[in-house]
Design a protein around this motif. Structure first.
Motif, PDB file in Angstrom:
ATOM      1  N   TYR A 625     -27.899   9.722  10.963  1.00 46.84           N
ATOM      2  CA  TYR A 625     -28.283   8.725  12.244  1.00 46.84           C
ATOM      3  C   TYR A 625     -29.484   9.539  12.928  1.00 46.84           C
ATOM      4  O   TYR A 625     -30.503   8.549  13.466  1.00 46.84           O
ATOM      5  N   GLN A 626     -29.757  10.779  12.534  1.00 47.68           N
ATOM      6  CA  GLN A 626     -31.076  11.055  12.985  1.00 47.68           C
ATOM      7  C   GLN A 626     -32.352  10.610  12.371  1.00 47.68           C
ATOM      8  O   GLN A 626     -33.493  10.270  13.216  1.00 47.68           O
ATOM      9  N   TYR A 629     -32.640   7.054  13.842  1.00 49.23           N
ATOM     10  CA  TYR A 629     -33.308   7.046  15.045  1.00 49.23           C
ATOM     11  C   TYR A 629     -34.907   7.485  14.919  1.00 49.23           C
ATOM     12  O   TYR A 629     -35.699   6.731  15.623  1.00 49.23           O
ATOM     13  N   PRO A 633     -36.193   3.831  16.925  1.00 49.15           N
ATOM     14  CA  PRO A 633     -35.751   4.507  18.164  1.00 49.15           C
ATOM     15  C   PRO A 633     -34.971   3.511  19.060  1.00 49.15           C
ATOM     16  O   PRO A 633     -34.602   3.991  20.044  1.00 49.15           O
ATOM     17  N   ASN A 635     -32.684   1.153  18.378  1.00 48.64           N
ATOM     18  CA  ASN A 635     -31.287   0.909  17.928  1.00 48.64           C
ATOM     19  C   ASN A 635     -30.398   1.589  18.892  1.00 48.64           C
ATOM     20  O   ASN A 635     -29.895   2.635  18.413  1.00 48.64           O
ATOM     21  N   CYS A 638     -27.264   3.239  16.780  1.00 50.56           N
ATOM     22  CA  CYS A 638     -27.539   4.275  16.390  1.00 50.56           C
ATOM     23  C   CYS A 638     -27.354   5.691  17.224  1.00 50.56           C
ATOM     24  O   CYS A 638     -26.972   6.564  17.390  1.00 50.56           O
ATOM     25  N   LEU A 639     -27.998   5.265  18.565  1.00 48.31           N
ATOM     26  CA  LEU A 639     -27.784   6.109  19.705  1.00 48.31           C
ATOM     27  C   LEU A 639     -26.442   6.326  20.118  1.00 48.31           C
ATOM     28  O   LEU A 639     -26.016   7.450  20.566  1.00 48.31           O
ATOM     29  N   LEU A 642     -24.980   8.898  17.708  1.00 47.67           N
ATOM     30  CA  LEU A 642     -25.573  10.057  18.044  1.00 47.67           C
ATOM     31  C   LEU A 642     -24.901  10.798  19.130  1.00 47.67           C
ATOM     32  O   LEU A 642     -24.531  11.967  18.932  1.00 47.67           O
ATOM     33  N   TYR A 656     -30.575  11.683  23.573  1.00 46.53           N
ATOM     34  CA  TYR A 656     -30.024  10.523  23.295  1.00 46.53           C
ATOM     35  C   TYR A 656     -29.397   9.668  24.284  1.00 46.53           C
ATOM     36  O   TYR A 656     -29.646   8.542  24.285  1.00 46.53           O
TER      37      TYR A 656
END
Length: 736
Positions: A625-626, A629, A633, A635, A638-639, A642, A656
């Protein structure tokens, strides 16, 4: 006369010195002997001496005179020469030296080795093996003879090695692999041959032919360790064999093969190795390396060709073997470059046209204008397949202006004046079925399907078994959604000629009409003719999945993936299937492959991370995930994960969470503006059409207006992302 002289007449038994012996009776008759005068100055005969007792014996039967025959008196031949010849005949022969005998045997062995090699070149393998065995056996006898005569130090080790190696090669050529391996092993174990370890390359070749690729690689590596660093060409050839064996082992070793080919290409670049590397990269779906090594492929020099020589030879018509060889090498290089370009063009970019344009940009700076012409034609054909005829014509006209092709005008005329020429042909022969089909094709291109159908029917009326007319009639009926008539035309056509294209069209029509069983029947029959078509296998898999026969569907999708591991639809189905079975480890492998194929789509990386979460590998999921990201950035999906993962693992997540709130507010504002625009349009008219896109009308009722006055709902990006690819509802169980 003495005893030896009498012995010359066969009278060796007449010895007068014997005790008590009497002289034998004289049987000679001297009456006819004539007296001759003595030679002047010679000895005078004695006179007055009485005759001996033998002369006074009674007369016996006369016996012919034979005492002068030993000197050849009375013959015409030269007595001296005859005597000399007799002496030469009776002279014993001199014995040959053993060393000379051994040299003669060595010559015979060398002759047999040469005859064996020549027989192999001519394809006479049985004679090759026979001569090799004979040479080996004679060499063995020669060694034994030298050892018996204490001449072991004169044994020719090179000849022994050559005879043994010739026999091993002959056994290999005749397919006697086990015997050949035993012979090679015997040579390698012999301490007299310090360089015999290199023959492990030949043993590796035998194992390669037997498809024992791990053992072949082992032999190649053992031989490579014995080759000194100065023998670079030999080392590169062995490394190529290692790469070939790694490729044959399948996708498990494809990355190792890529590394092997990369090492060779960096040190000793050549076109076959570069082409093999491009195939491996295509198989693995690594796009960035495809571009890099295609550029490297363009920088490889052709042996024997230089710019100065090309300039000198431009105006000459003289040809020799060296120039012909250089031209052949150039033709092969262009073939490798064009084939590689066709291979990677659909993958390096999302659009094949963009891929060809990138390749053309690279070719402009290269020394291969022939390849540039070929790629331009491929680009034109790609436009044609996409029904973009204007772009195709423009590309071909550009080639014509450059003077790079001499048949661009013909293509141009074919595209623009085909209808005119079809009319001329029909005017000349009204019952020409092929001309009627051509006119129908022109109408089909102009989207006049009904008129095209009439031409095809007329052609069938003229020639009932016209294959082109029947096939095109089925195709135009399909365009007109007349599936029954299309199937009738194809059914008649497959009784005339059963080709894969007809079977495919029949199967596709049954699939379009919802008759899955008939579609599967024709697809299976099609597989008998084209057993390795990945698209047909994937279609069969989807049909079995539609019939809820998941084991059969899995079988056909796996077969399709084995042949073409870059088909995104096949990869996604397999990944979702293993998710359903809760086999997340296998599912993650397929999603990783999908991420390699579509590197710009973060969806697959999110699915890989979700598989890690399902397996309990939270650290791997967090790292994935990182990485997503850092690449994307903005998305929101994904955040969200996270923030959730960091909370569960007790890690800081404020950064995040703040970014997530910011993006959600921006999304709400965008959706709010879109809602206001829709309300303004709805106040003006009740029913509108979208300004761009489909022609289907979009109606907005009063209920729609009321709904728009409410706060806009939050968009579930994750749900939309998954609905784009999967339509079976699995995503709700897959991603939380």
């Amino acid at each position: 006369m003495n005893q030896s002289q009498y012995g010359a007449f066969g009278m060796s038994g007449n010895n007068f010195n014997q005790t008590g012996g009497k002289p034998p009776v004289n049987n000679y008759n001297f009456e006819n002997v004539r007296a001759q005068q003595p030679a002047p100055g010679g000895p005078q005969p004695s006179r007055g001496k009485p005759l001996g007792t033998a002369a006074r014996q009674p007369q016996a039967e006369a016996r012919p005179m034979t005492s002068n025959r030993g000197a050849n008196f009375g013959q015409k031949k030269d007595p001296f020469n005859s005597t000399q010849n007799q002496i030469n005949l009776n002279k014993p022969k001199l014995e040959t030296n053993p060393e000379e005998q051994f040299k003669g045997m060595e010559k015979e062995i060398n002759t047999l080795i040469e005859q064996s090699a020549i027989a192999k070149l001519r394809g006479n393998l049985s004679e090759c093996l026979e001569k090799a065995k004979e040479a080996f056996n004679k060499e063995k006898k020669l060694r034994q003879s030298k050892e018996a005569q204490n001449l072991a130090e004169s044994i020719n080790a090179d000849l022994s090695y050559c005879a043994a190696l010739t026999q091993a090669c002959a056994l290999h050529a005749n397919g006697l692999h086990q015997d050949a391996l035993a012979k090679y092993q015997e040579i390698i174990k012999c301490k007299q041959y310090p360089q015999a370890g290199r023959l492990r390359v030949n043993m590796g070749n035998i194992y390669f032919e037997q498809k024992k690729y791990p053992t072949a690689i082992k032999m190649y590596k053992m031989a490579l360790d014995l080759i000194p660093a100065t023998s670079k060409e030999m080392r590169f050839k062995i490394q190529k064999n290692i790469g070939h064996a790694q490729v044959r082992q399948g996708k498990e070793k494809i990355l190792e093969a890529i590394n092997t080919y990369e090492q060779i290409l960096k040190s000793s670049p050549d076109f076959p190795t570069g082409f093999n590397l491009m195939i491996c990269l295509y198989f693995s779906g690594i796009k960035n390396k495809m571009k890099d090594y295609f550029v490297t492929l363009l920088t490889i020099e052709i042996p024997g060709e230089s710019e100065e020589e090309n300039n000198e030879n431009k105006g000459t018509t003289i040809t020799d073997k060296l120039r012909e060889d250089t031209k052949e090498r150039r033709r092969e290089a262009v073939h490798y470059i064009v084939t590689s370009a066709k291979l990677i063009a659909p993958l390096i970019e999302d659009d094949i046209i963009v891929g060809y344009e990138w390749i053309l940009e690279q070719l402009k700076n290269s020394t291969f204008p022939e390849a540039e012409t070929e790629i331009e034609i491929c680009k034109a054909m790609a436009h044609l397949k996409k029904k973009n005829i204007e772009k195709s014509i423009e590309t071909l006209k550009g080639l014509r202006k450059k003077g790079q092709i001499n048949y661009g005008s013909h293509c141009y005329k074919h595209l623009f004046f085909a209808e005119k020429y079809a009319e001329i042909a029909i005017t000349y022969d009204r019952y020409n079925a092929k001309a009627l089909v051509n006119r129908g094709n022109c109408l089909y291109v102009k989207n006049e399907f009904l008129r095209a159908k009439e031409q095809y029917l007329e052609a069938i009326g003229v020639e009932a078994d016209c294959i082109e007319a029947l096939y095109n009639l089925a195709y135009v009926n399909r365009k007109l959604n007349m599936f029954v008539e299309s199937l009738q035309a194809l059914d008649k056509l497959q009784t005339i000629v059963c080709i894969p294209e007809v079977l495919y069209q029949m199967a596709t029509l049954y699939e379009m009409t919802g008759n899955s069983k008939q579609a599967m029947k024709w697809y299976l029959e099609l597989l008998n003719k084209v057993p390795n078509d990945p698209n047909i296998l994937a279609r069969l898999g989807s049909l079995f999945a539609r019939e809820d026969d998941e084991p059969q569907a899995l079988h056909y999708f796996l077969e399709s993936y084995r042949i073409l591991p870059t088909n995104i639809d096949t990869i996604s189905w397999l990944g979702v299937y293993y998710v359903k079975q809760e086999m997340y480890e296998k599912a993650s492998l397929y999603f990783e492959r999908a991420a390699q194929v579509q590197t710009r789509d973060e969806k697959w990386k999110l699915m890989v991370a979700s598989c890690y979460r399902r397996m309990g590998h939270f650290q791997k999921a967090l790292g994935t995930y990182q990485k997503i990201y850092s690449d994307y950035p903005d998305n929101i999906e994904c955040l969200r994960f996270l923030v959730q993962l960091c909370r569960e693992m007790g890690l800081p997540y404020e950064e995040y969470a703040g970014q997530l709130r910011k993006l959600e507010r921006e999304m709400e504002m965008i959706e709010g503006y879109q809602g206001q625009d829709i309300n303004l349009i709805n106040n003006e008219e009740e029913q509108i059409r979208l300004p761009q896109g489909d022609d289907n009308p979009v109606s907005f009722t009063n209920n729609t207006r009321r709904a728009n006055k409410q706060p806009p709902p939050k968009t579930n990006v994750r749900q939309n992302l998954e609905d784009e690819q999967f339509q079976d509802g699995v995503e709700d169980n897959f991603l939380p």
